[in-house]
Design an enzyme around this catalytic site. Structure first.
Site, mmCIF file in Angstrom:
data_model
loop_
_atom_site.group_PDB
_atom_site.id
_atom_site.type_symbol
_atom_site.label_atom_id
_atom_site.label_comp_id
_atom_site.label_asym_id
_atom_site.label_seq_id
_atom_site.Cartn_x
_atom_site.Cartn_y
_atom_site.Cartn_z
ATOM 1 N N HIS A 191 0.854 -1.109 0.007
ATOM 2 C CA HIS A 191 0.025 0.095 0.103
ATOM 3 C C HIS A 191 0.944 1.195 -0.078
ATOM 4 O O HIS A 191 0.676 2.236 -0.727
ATOM 5 C CB HIS A 191 -0.917 -0.053 1.227
ATOM 6 C CG HIS A 191 -1.655 1.291 1.376
ATOM 7 N ND1 HIS A 191 -2.552 1.688 0.753
ATOM 8 C CD2 HIS A 191 -1.190 2.196 2.261
ATOM 9 C CE1 HIS A 191 -3.076 2.666 0.997
ATOM 10 N NE2 HIS A 191 -2.273 3.241 1.978
ATOM 11 N N GLU A 433 0.374 -16.272 -22.617
ATOM 12 C CA GLU A 433 0.788 -16.443 -21.098
ATOM 13 C C GLU A 433 1.167 -17.917 -20.544
ATOM 14 O O GLU A 433 1.244 -18.052 -19.613
ATOM 15 C CB GLU A 433 0.084 -15.684 -20.143
ATOM 16 C CG GLU A 433 -1.553 -16.091 -20.312
ATOM 17 C CD GLU A 433 -2.316 -14.942 -19.379
ATOM 18 O OE1 GLU A 433 -1.955 -14.276 -18.516
ATOM 19 O OE2 GLU A 433 -3.638 -15.148 -19.632
ATOM 20 N N ASP A 457 2.417 -14.243 -16.000
ATOM 21 C CA ASP A 457 2.269 -15.342 -16.106
ATOM 22 C C ASP A 457 3.280 -16.474 -16.954
ATOM 23 O O ASP A 457 3.678 -17.273 -16.709
ATOM 24 C CB ASP A 457 0.493 -15.999 -16.580
ATOM 25 C CG ASP A 457 -0.328 -15.840 -15.318
ATOM 26 O OD1 ASP A 457 0.126 -16.257 -14.232
ATOM 27 O OD2 ASP A 457 -1.336 -14.963 -15.577
ATOM 28 N N CYS A 504 1.329 -6.739 -22.088
ATOM 29 C CA CYS A 504 0.559 -5.965 -21.094
ATOM 30 C C CYS A 504 0.965 -6.473 -19.609
ATOM 31 O O CYS A 504 0.594 -6.176 -18.616
ATOM 32 C CB CYS A 504 -0.897 -6.247 -21.175
ATOM 33 S SG CYS A 504 -1.493 -7.810 -20.790
#
Ligand code: PEP
Ligand code: MG
Length: 575
Positions: A191, A433, A457, A504
């Site tokens: 975070h 992937e 992946d 991507c």
């Protein structure tokens, strides 16, 4: 004496200022038996109401400083503080055990934290544990009358040093005064790291020792790009940081001028630079970043932010919203990629030994066609409002692809027959992937308009190393010559059939990988919005003739990713 502290580079930039060490008050408490249970419940209520008031104020600050999406965290905290079940459980505990409010609150919170943290394959639910901790700290601070530090009161330039930063901490940050952040805990996707990037504050996380080694008011200089910082720097060191700061400011200034510029290499070859999003709210940052489109809209949020399957109407609205905001620029929406690390409690999927190798993504879509067809209909209806591409995740075989396309066609024809407006220019693509699809790219390329390589992946499957397991994270090797070779094979195969190749995964925005991918002939790069301008700037300095040679050479001569990285760095030094 100057001390150096290193950590994980989390947010680019140079910061120099006096340290503000965030020390939370000691919230330890004694457990004791109360005689007046009703009075204890009233004491708890008063603390809770005070916490609510405080949170409302923080939320309104967050709205101004950080925007609607971040402020939503506090809405979640407020909901938790008003949750009748949560309140009742604490009150019941006081009644049943005559214990003090602090003990009751802590014990019930701990139960919730244990449940959330136990959801190890659901990152979204695991994060809720942080929210419970944050809310509990706030109630305890009121019960014990030991106020939490108020970061919003900082009124001079500082480097914020903290063990960890909660969402309520970051919401109070004034980015004009906080010149840098140093945190003991966290990784690149924690975070605190994400928030510092959003706020464009230079940051280093995972230092482990920052709060032990730095005292309030000591001078600290930090380099968020390198992940290094110096406490009490000598005048000579300080000068180096200042030089770097000037260079960085000049780079950022140069990047901002590229917002409207085309993405071209030095020798004029054009590339497409797009951004990844997870929700329609992310589009504003994409528009601001100067991206030419959206290369990946992960639709999972629609399924995960709810306790039931999203309706066709809900989805239609979300897709239409994104397409309209992008005003005719290309938007690639990926069909549901649930499974693996993204669990959906309400789907009640059976527990698996190897979720990443199991029932996920297109495998679920093809067997639960009700879910798949609903999503496709929503996409088809939305297609009339912009420039849509649809892609299927985790395709492993031609049969899967053909079945997905056939279902798409059936739904498209049905909608057209019933008079619904559907674009006749929807591009259909698939993610590459899985190594098998990469190796079979020549055949797949004949049946789709575009490929999008999902390296997050593809790397985990090529190296057989779970992408979420820190012990094997050394095997996440985007620069490895074998992986580059596999990517090269995909690009060559696609281009033989005039199929476009995008990427991507995280690798597309990696500044070492970008020159190599340009050299390998990748057409489109899709990344986080904050990396877009930096990448456009880098591309404009590079000549693809040199890069082609570099890529071919590293693939045939290097033994490992480290060697490849060194070659790229050497080439960049010459630019
Ligand atoms: C990828 O695998 O690279 C990808 C972009 O998909 P996700 O990270 O959502 O699995
Ligand atoms: Mg993926």
């Amino acid at each position: 004496m100057a001390t150096e502290i290193k950590g994980i580079a989390a947010s680019d930039g140079i910061g120099v200022a006096k340290a503000y060490v965030l020390v939370d008050p000691d919230l330890d408490f004694k457990r004791y038996t109360v005689t007046d249970v009703q009075a204890e419940i009233l004491r708890l209520q008063a603390a809770r109401l005070a916490a609510i008031e405080e949170l409302k104020e923080i939320k309104s600050k967050a709205l101004t400083n950080l925007g609607k999406e971040t402020a939503a965290v506090f809405e979640a905290h407020l909901t938790m503080l008003n949750d009748p079940d949560f309140i009742k459980q604490v009150e019941d505990k006081i009644k049943a055990e005559s214990c003090n409010a602090e003990a009751a609150q802590q014990d019930i919170s701990d139960q919730f934290i244990t449940i959330f943290e136990g959801m190890t394959d659901n990152a979204y639910m695991q994060e809720r544990a942080t929210d419970v901790r944050d809310v509990t700290k706030r109630i305890l601070s009121h019960l014990l009358q030991r106020p939490l530090p108020t970061l919003s009161l900082i009124d001079e330039p500082v480097i914020l040093v903290a063990h960890d930063l909660t969402p309520s901490d970051t919401a109070q940050l004034n980015k004009h005064l906080v010149k840098g952040i140093l945190v003991d805990l966290g990784g690149r996707t924690s975070h605190s790291a994400i928030m510092s990037r959003t706020l464009e504050i230079p940051a280093i996380v995972g230092t482990e020792v920052a709060t032990q080694k730095i005292k309030n008011n000591q001078l600290v200089a930090l380099d968020g790009e390198q992940g290094t910082s110096t406490v009490d720097p000598s005048p000579a060191i300080l000068e180096k940081y200042q030089e770097k700061a000037q260079k960085f400011a000049a780079r950022r200034e140069a990047w901002s001028k590229l917002r409207q510029a085309p993405t071209l290499s030095k020798n004029g070859q054009s590339f497409m630079l797009a951004a990844n999003i997870g929700t329609p709210k992310d589009v504003a940052a994409v528009v601001q970043s100067g991206a030419e489109g959206i290369g990946l809209f992960r639709t999972e949020f629609l399924y995960m932010n709810s306790d039931q399957l999203p309706t066709e109407e809900d989805q239609f609205r979300a897709y239409k919203d994104v397409l309209e905001q992008m005003a005719g620029k290309p938007v690639v929406i990926r069909t549901m990629d649930i499974g693996g690390d993204k669990e959906l409690p309400y789907l009640k999927l059976p527990k698996e030994m190897n979720p990443f190798l199991g029932y996920r993504a297109i495998r679920i879509s093809l067997s639960r066609q009700d879910i798949f067809r609903t999503q496709l209909r929503a996409l088809l209806r939305a297609s009339a409002f912009g420039n849509l591409g649809i892609m299927f995740p985790m395709i492993a075989t031609l049969e899967e692809l053909r079945q997905a396309k056939a279902i798409f066609k059936e739904e498209k024809n049905r909608l057209i027959e019933s008079g619904v407006a559907v674009s006749d220019n929807i591009k259909l693509g698939m993610m590459i992937e899985i190594p098998n699809s990469a190796l079979f790219a020549d055949r797949f390329a004949q049946e789709v308009d575009f490929f999008s390589i999902g390296t997050n992946d593809l790397i985990q499957y090529t190296f057989a190393a779970d992408r979420g397991n820190e012990r094997v994270s050394y095997l996440y090797q985007p620069y490895h010559p074998a992986l580059l070779n596999l990517i090269h094979h995909v690009i060559e195969a696609a281009h033989r059939h005039n199929t476009t190749v995008a990427m991507c995964g995280e690798m597309a925005g990696d500044q070492i990988a970008v020159p190599l991918l340009m050299g390998l002939g990748l057409d489109e790069f899709s990344m986080s919005a904050t990396s877009v301008l930096k990448t456009r700037d880098l591309m404009r300095q590079l000549d693809t003739t040199d890069l082609k040679q570099l890529a071919t050479e590293v693939i045939s001569t290097c033994d490992n990713g480290e060697q490849v990285k060194a070659e790229v760095k050497q080439m960049e030094c010459k630019v």
